[in-house]
Design a protein around this motif. Sequence first.
Motif, short mmCIF file in Angstrom:
data_model
loop_
_atom_site.label_atom_id
_atom_site.label_comp_id
_atom_site.label_asym_id
_atom_site.label_seq_id
_atom_site.Cartn_x
_atom_site.Cartn_y
_atom_site.Cartn_z
N GLU A 123 0.83 -1.21 0.00
CA GLU A 123 0.00 0.00 0.00
C GLU A 123 0.86 1.26 0.00
OE1 GLU A 123 -2.41 -0.49 3.42
OE2 GLU A 123 -3.85 -1.86 2.46
N ASP A 124 1.94 1.26 0.78
CA ASP A 124 2.84 2.42 0.83
C ASP A 124 3.48 2.65 -0.54
OD1 ASP A 124 2.23 2.76 3.48
OD2 ASP A 124 4.03 1.74 4.23
N LEU A 125 3.81 1.52 -1.22
CA LEU A 125 4.43 1.64 -2.52
C LEU A 125 3.47 2.24 -3.55
CD1 LEU A 125 6.81 1.06 -4.47
CD2 LEU A 125 5.84 -1.24 -4.79
N LEU A 126 2.22 1.73 -3.55
CA LEU A 126 1.24 2.20 -4.52
C LEU A 126 0.84 3.64 -4.28
CD1 LEU A 126 -1.04 -0.96 -4.78
CD2 LEU A 126 0.68 -0.18 -6.41
N LYS B 115 4.12 7.58 -7.82
CA LYS B 115 3.69 6.77 -8.95
C LYS B 115 4.52 7.09 -10.19
CE LYS B 115 -1.09 6.37 -7.35
NZ LYS B 115 -2.51 6.63 -7.68
N THR B 116 4.88 8.35 -10.37
CA THR B 116 5.65 8.74 -11.55
C THR B 116 6.99 8.03 -11.59
OG1 THR B 116 4.60 10.92 -11.52
CG2 THR B 116 6.65 10.69 -12.80
N ASP B 117 7.67 7.97 -10.44
CA ASP B 117 8.97 7.31 -10.37
C ASP B 117 8.82 5.80 -10.64
OD1 ASP B 117 11.88 7.29 -9.65
OD2 ASP B 117 11.12 5.98 -8.06
N MET B 118 7.74 5.22 -10.07
CA MET B 118 7.51 3.79 -10.25
C MET B 118 7.24 3.46 -11.73
SD MET B 118 4.77 1.32 -8.33
CE MET B 118 3.36 2.22 -8.99
N LYS C 44 8.99 1.42 -17.10
CA LYS C 44 9.29 1.71 -18.49
C LYS C 44 10.74 1.34 -18.82
CE LYS C 44 8.30 3.48 -22.59
NZ LYS C 44 9.60 3.33 -23.26
N ALA C 45 11.64 1.61 -17.90
CA ALA C 45 13.05 1.28 -18.11
C ALA C 45 13.24 -0.23 -18.20
CB ALA C 45 13.90 1.86 -16.97
#
Length: 390
Positions: free
Chosen positions: A161-164, A168-171, A176-177
């Motif tokens: 939950e903390d991650l989501l 979000k932009t960095d994730m 994408k990388a």
Amino acid sequence: MADTQKVTLSLTEENHAGILMVRRNNLKSNTYSITVAYENKAFNFTGKTLAFEARTPTGEVIRDYNYDGNTPFTNIVPAKGTFDLTINNDIFTERGKYHIAYIVFETYNPTSKLMTMRETTWDFRLFVTEDAYMGLPTIQSSIGEWLELIAQYKKWQKELEDLLLGDKTDMLAQFKAVEDAYAALNAQFNSANVVKKSGDTMTGDLAFDVTGERLIRAYDPATKVFQAGIFFNLTGFGVADWKNNIRPLTYSTATKKFNFIKDSLTLDGKNVATEDFVKNYSVEKEIFKGAAYFLDTNVFTWNTDDVKEYIYIEVSRYQVGTGALDYGKNIMIIPKSSLTANAGTAYWMPMAGTDGAKKVFYCSATSIKGHADNSESPNNGWCVRRIVIK
């Protein structure tokens, strides 16, 4: 408990080791210090390879030996007939009594890799039992573990939950990388000149750097035993049966020949090393057909391998001034075994009648010739019509 249990086994007398108890997942307590005797003396097994073989309660065969980091045998002292054997937990998937178990001593030819000697001890018995952790646990017996798992799950849920809810932009940039890196790697892989998956066709050569020997062989995960396959080295290649420790077929680049071990080659169900095969598949070869007195100037030769069974000589009546007559046929068969044994000795072929007429031949493993007397009376009343080897 001592690190090892001492056990004495014999190659010549029934063993009295009792039943060796083996509890799965034990470590040192499943190691046995073994002394092997032969006629009440220490058995010197210098130069021999050790193996452990047993049959499970349901009839499966187990074989364990030292290879590729697997070392059930340790502290080996061949001259004293001693070694330590650790029972491998992965081998014993069945619990119960193992009535057939023994130690094998094997000797191999260093050149052909074929087994030349196999000796075994008398049987000893094992009883394999489970420990408290075998089988499926019940909720009642492991409620504490379930509670720990639930607590861990809640912790992971909080971290997700903390991650989501974080950046979000960095994730998304990281995703994408990773996607770009995968696409680049996949493109390189697709362009590579390799067989990538089932259904692809390899158009190039398959080459191995060989300094010793390379093997391609089947492996049975149930018995942990290699089965059959092929081997190759700088001097040849062949077919091997690791389950039965034989190499039935080898090819040598030095001799340019294939070699089959005895009883390993059959054709239409017949062993090529037997007399029945020779009789069924040897080929007749006619080396003479016509009509001749068969003098000492009449000489016919062949290769040694052309004769598998015999020489066949056919004679008929002959009328001077008329020629060969198609009656009064007489036949003589000389077995192959006689050709070498009686080389240079005259063979007499008596003709019918009371005048003493005969034909004289000299045979060897590779030739036949006649005699000058074959044109003299009464011998000239007969002529040779055919000579066949088989």
